[in-house]
Design an enzyme around this catalytic site. Structure first.
Site, PDB file in Angstrom:
ATOM      1  N   ASP A 190     -37.280  66.347  79.115  1.00  0.00           N
ATOM      2  CA  ASP A 190     -37.869  65.631  77.981  1.00  0.00           C
ATOM      3  C   ASP A 190     -37.001  64.399  77.689  1.00  0.00           C
ATOM      4  O   ASP A 190     -35.765  64.482  77.665  1.00  0.00           O
ATOM      5  CB  ASP A 190     -37.910  66.550  76.752  1.00  0.00           C
ATOM      6  N   ASN A 198     -40.729  54.049  71.236  1.00  0.00           N
ATOM      7  CA  ASN A 198     -42.086  53.589  70.898  1.00  0.00           C
ATOM      8  C   ASN A 198     -42.107  52.811  69.587  1.00  0.00           C
ATOM      9  O   ASN A 198     -42.719  51.737  69.484  1.00  0.00           O
ATOM     10  CB  ASN A 198     -43.031  54.789  70.800  1.00  0.00           C
ATOM     11  N   HIS A 203     -45.497  50.590  72.230  1.00  0.00           N
ATOM     12  CA  HIS A 203     -45.975  51.597  73.179  1.00  0.00           C
ATOM     13  C   HIS A 203     -45.909  51.109  74.626  1.00  0.00           C
ATOM     14  O   HIS A 203     -45.787  51.926  75.552  1.00  0.00           O
ATOM     15  CB  HIS A 203     -47.408  52.015  72.822  1.00  0.00           C
ATOM     16  N   ASP A 207     -44.388  53.243  77.624  1.00  0.00           N
ATOM     17  CA  ASP A 207     -45.022  53.489  78.931  1.00  0.00           C
ATOM     18  C   ASP A 207     -44.083  53.108  80.072  1.00  0.00           C
ATOM     19  O   ASP A 207     -44.008  53.810  81.090  1.00  0.00           O
ATOM     20  CB  ASP A 207     -46.320  52.684  79.044  1.00  0.00           C
ATOM     21  N   GLU A 233     -43.857  62.963  76.641  1.00  0.00           N
ATOM     22  CA  GLU A 233     -42.639  62.528  77.311  1.00  0.00           C
ATOM     23  C   GLU A 233     -41.986  63.674  78.071  1.00  0.00           C
ATOM     24  O   GLU A 233     -40.797  63.632  78.380  1.00  0.00           O
ATOM     25  CB  GLU A 233     -41.646  61.927  76.305  1.00  0.00           C
TER      26      GLU A 233
END
Length: 322
Positions: A190, A198, A203, A207, A233
């Protein structure tokens, strides 16, 4: 006036004509040259060599009686080939009108159709066009089916396997590990403070961070491993024939590689770390891929609580086996 732009046209389909008669070859070339690109083989041996070297061959017309390898033998070889293209390749056989034995045998050996000698041009062209269009439609349907299946098991952003594919592969891997008493491990990862990335950088940056991690995981995994994005994630690796120690070593290498990676957003280097939990079938209390992932998830939680940017190998929260 704007100059006309030339439209790109598709090349004519490639047809393989297998015929030892020069007269018949010349006649069929005249009939078909406007609609097909023609390759000519004088016998089945030469035809098979051409088929092996030219995957673009879309249809075959073959005589029956030829030296070295007959039309029947060529048909059998085509249909018994391991390649799906050969197995589904339209093959039309040329026979004489009264030769029912050869005709029936050709169908048994996998011929799609036949034309009788002397050859009628309109009938020949009509039969060829029907089988070519049918074969093309089948190929397109199979390609679409394959693409849909790939989409159903692929994460749209990272192009890794998705959660569904991970569990499908995991179920099979657990069954194999149980049957052959072999090693199997799961690594669950994770990204630390992903929400902050973010919220701070947007965002699109999030990504990009996911893609950085995905690429590192792919670089550090083997062909037989399953690398998947199973949540926002969260990433998981399914590791056949890998024991707990080997998984811990890999997990630490991955953690270290991601920590060293310079993740740049605009003109800033954004620190990025991950926390990792691992579990091993036959060592940890888990009889299914769901339970195995559950053990890894619990250890990921322990790694997070212990300060993040670390791996956890057992339920005491240790980062090593020492």
């Amino acid at each position: 006036m704007k100059p006309e732009t030339s439209k790109k046209t598709e090349p004519l389909p490639l047809l393989l004509l297998v015929e030892d008669s020069q007269t018949t070859t010349a006649l069929l070339s005249k009939y078909l040259g406007h609609a097909y690109r023609l390759l000519h083989a004088k016998d089945g041996v030469q035809a098979w060599d051409m088929l092996e070297k030219n995957p673009d061959i879309a249809i075959v017309i073959t005589d029956i009686n030829m030296p070295n390898m007959s039309g029947h033998q060529l048909l059998v070889k085509i249909r018994k080939s391991d390649g799906a293209h050969h197995k589904n390749l339209p093959v039309i056989v040329m026979t004489t009108a009264e030769d029912n034995v050869d005709r029936n045998l050709a169908f048994l050996n996998g011929a799609n159709d036949f034309i009788t000698k002397p050859i009628d041009e309109m009938e020949l062209v009509a039969r060829l066009n029907v089988h070519y269009r049918l074969a093309r439609t089948i190929r397109e349907l199979e390609a679409n089916k394959k693409a849909l299946a790939e989409q159903a098991t692929t994460d749209s952003l990272t192009k890794l396997k998705n959660r569904r594919a991970f569990f499908e592969n995991g179920t099979k891997a657990v069954a194999l590990a149980r049957r052959y008493v072999s090693d199997l491990s799961v690594l669950l990862l994770d990204i630390d403070h992903f929400k902050k990335i973010n919220d701070t950088y947007g965002h699109a940056a999030g990504d990009d961070a996911l893609m950085v991690v995905a690429n590192i995981l792919l670089e550090m995994s083997r062909t037989e491993d399953t690398v998947a994005r199973i949540g926002g994630e969260e990433f998981a690796l399914l590791l056949p024939d890998t024991n707990r120690l080997g998984t811990a070593v890999l997990a630490e290498r991955i953690r270290s590689a991601i920590e060293r990676e310079q993740f740049i957003v605009g003109d800033k280097i954004v620190p990025m770390t991950v926390s990792i939990g691992i579990a091993t079938f036959g060592v940890d209390p888990a009889d299914s891929i769901d339970q195995l992932l559950g053990v890894a998830d619990n250890r990921l939680y322990l790694a997070k609580n212990a300060g993040r940017n670390r791996i956890c190998v057992n339920d005491e929260g240790k980062t090593t086996f020492a």
